[in-house]
Design a protein around this motif. Structure first.
Motif, PDB file in Angstrom:
ATOM      1  N   ALA A  77       7.973  -1.375  -0.791  1.00 14.99           N
ATOM      2  CA  ALA A  77       7.384  -1.808   0.477  1.00 14.99           C
ATOM      3  C   ALA A  77       8.326  -2.705   1.275  1.00 14.99           C
ATOM      4  O   ALA A  77       9.005  -3.571   0.720  1.00 14.99           O
ATOM      5  N   GLU A 134      12.567  -5.571   6.654  1.00 18.41           N
ATOM      6  CA  GLU A 134      11.367  -5.102   7.352  1.00 18.41           C
ATOM      7  C   GLU A 134      11.713  -4.155   8.490  1.00 18.41           C
ATOM      8  O   GLU A 134      10.833  -3.478   9.027  1.00 18.41           O
ATOM      9  N   THR A 190       9.068   1.681   2.629  1.00 18.70           N
ATOM     10  CA  THR A 190       7.840   2.165   3.247  1.00 18.70           C
ATOM     11  C   THR A 190       7.006   1.009   3.776  1.00 18.70           C
ATOM     12  O   THR A 190       7.164  -0.138   3.344  1.00 18.70           O
ATOM     13  N   ALA A 191       6.114   1.326   4.713  1.00 21.17           N
ATOM     14  CA  ALA A 191       5.263   0.295   5.297  1.00 21.17           C
ATOM     15  C   ALA A 191       4.295  -0.242   4.252  1.00 21.17           C
ATOM     16  O   ALA A 191       3.701   0.519   3.487  1.00 21.17           O
ATOM     17  N   ALA A 192       4.144  -1.568   4.220  1.00 18.45           N
ATOM     18  CA  ALA A 192       3.209  -2.193   3.284  1.00 18.45           C
ATOM     19  C   ALA A 192       1.785  -1.872   3.721  1.00 18.45           C
ATOM     20  O   ALA A 192       1.477  -1.827   4.914  1.00 18.45           O
ATOM     21  N   LYS A 193       0.906  -1.622   2.741  1.00 17.74           N
ATOM     22  CA  LYS A 193      -0.480  -1.270   3.031  1.00 17.74           C
ATOM     23  C   LYS A 193      -1.410  -2.428   2.671  1.00 17.74           C
ATOM     24  O   LYS A 193      -1.855  -2.565   1.543  1.00 17.74           O
ATOM     25  N   GLY A 194      -1.631  -3.287   3.651  1.00 14.84           N
ATOM     26  CA  GLY A 194      -2.579  -4.376   3.445  1.00 14.84           C
ATOM     27  C   GLY A 194      -2.269  -5.261   2.263  1.00 14.84           C
ATOM     28  O   GLY A 194      -3.169  -5.741   1.576  1.00 14.84           O
ATOM     29  N   ASP A 228      -1.000  -4.337  -0.443  1.00 13.22           N
ATOM     30  CA  ASP A 228      -0.966  -3.562  -1.678  1.00 13.22           C
ATOM     31  C   ASP A 228       0.339  -2.794  -1.737  1.00 13.22           C
ATOM     32  O   ASP A 228       0.417  -1.620  -1.434  1.00 13.22           O
ATOM     33  N   HIS A 229       1.421  -3.504  -2.125  1.00 11.47           N
ATOM     34  CA  HIS A 229       2.721  -2.875  -2.187  1.00 11.47           C
ATOM     35  C   HIS A 229       3.349  -3.126  -3.537  1.00 11.47           C
ATOM     36  O   HIS A 229       2.819  -3.853  -4.361  1.00 11.47           O
TER      37      HIS A 229
END
Length: 243
Positions: free
Chosen positions: A36, A131, A173-177, A179-180
């Protein structure tokens, strides 16, 4: 005639399994292949020994200087000595309220041995990941005990064929809330400046290594079953034609 056809089918099945298993151990790679953006992660540099008459005795991994990481912590690998090299940054970074003037640009493992037909994983905890990028390219240099040096430094291009000596690439990849990968490690870094993050990263390394091994085993098992069934069908059909 019947026996020879069945033997040929069996040999074909076995050969196909070997062909399918080859690419998994083709070159130095990063496991897992993604992490992430903006987080911390534990990655493994997976190094196969590609020579039948020599052993790998050193791995040098160069970190991209234009994507400096403020935290790079290698995990001990039994039988190997690790050396971490840092370079002064042209522009200091501020992390957790602390100014960082240098970053790791090279990690070298030596003194051990990867024999023919085997591979070794070298775990490293890294962060804070960029980022504003979609990937990180790590140029690796593999040295054998016969003085042969293989440079895995060619950057893969999207839409093009894989180069002969591709460099290990970590997709971002984009962090998901929150949860990475290694989310717990990031929280630990933020809470205590990274003092207790080693344990979190070690746990993540063990899970990553186990997951990689299980996935490879399942893939090879399925391939063997499918090709084996094809060989049996071929043999049965041959007997019927002979009858």
């Amino acid at each position: 005639m019947k026996t020879s056809r069945v033997s040929f089918a069996a040999a074909l099945a076995a050969g196909t399994v070997l062909v399918l298993s080859g690419p998994a151990f083709a070159h130095v790679s990063v496991q897992p292949g993604d992490a992430a953006k903006g987080g911390y992660a534990t990655i493994n540099f997976k190094v196969p020994n590609e020579r039948d008459n020599a052993s790998t005795t050193q791995l040098e991994v160069n970190f991209p200087v234009d994507q400096p990481l403020t935290s790079v912590m290698p995990q001990d690998v039994p039988g190997w000595t690790v050396k971490v090299e840092k370079t002064k940054l042209d522009k200091p970074l501020t992390v957790h309220g602390k100014q960082i003037n240098e970053a790791v640009t090279k990690v070298t493992w030596s003194g051990g041995k990867i024999e023919a037909g085997k591979f070794q994983q070298f775990p490293v905890s890294v962060g804070k990941l960029p980022e504003d990028a979609d990937q990180m390219v790590f140029k690796a240099i593999q040295t054998y005990d016969n003085d042969e040096v293989v440079r895995w430094i060619e950057e893969p291009k999207e839409g093009a064929a894989e180069p002969q000596n591709p460099a290990p690439v970590l997709k971002l990849t984009a962090a998901k809330g929150g949860d990475h990968h290694d989310g717990g490690a990031k929280k630990t870094h933020e809470a205590d400046g990274g003092k207790n993050a080693d344990k979190v990263h070690k746990d993540g390394t063990e899970k990553a290594a186990k997951g990689s091994s299980d996935t490879t085993a399942r893939a090879l098992g399925i391939a063997g079953i499918v090709v084996g069934l094809g060989g049996i069908a071929f043999g049965v059909a041959s007997r019927r034609r002979a009858s």
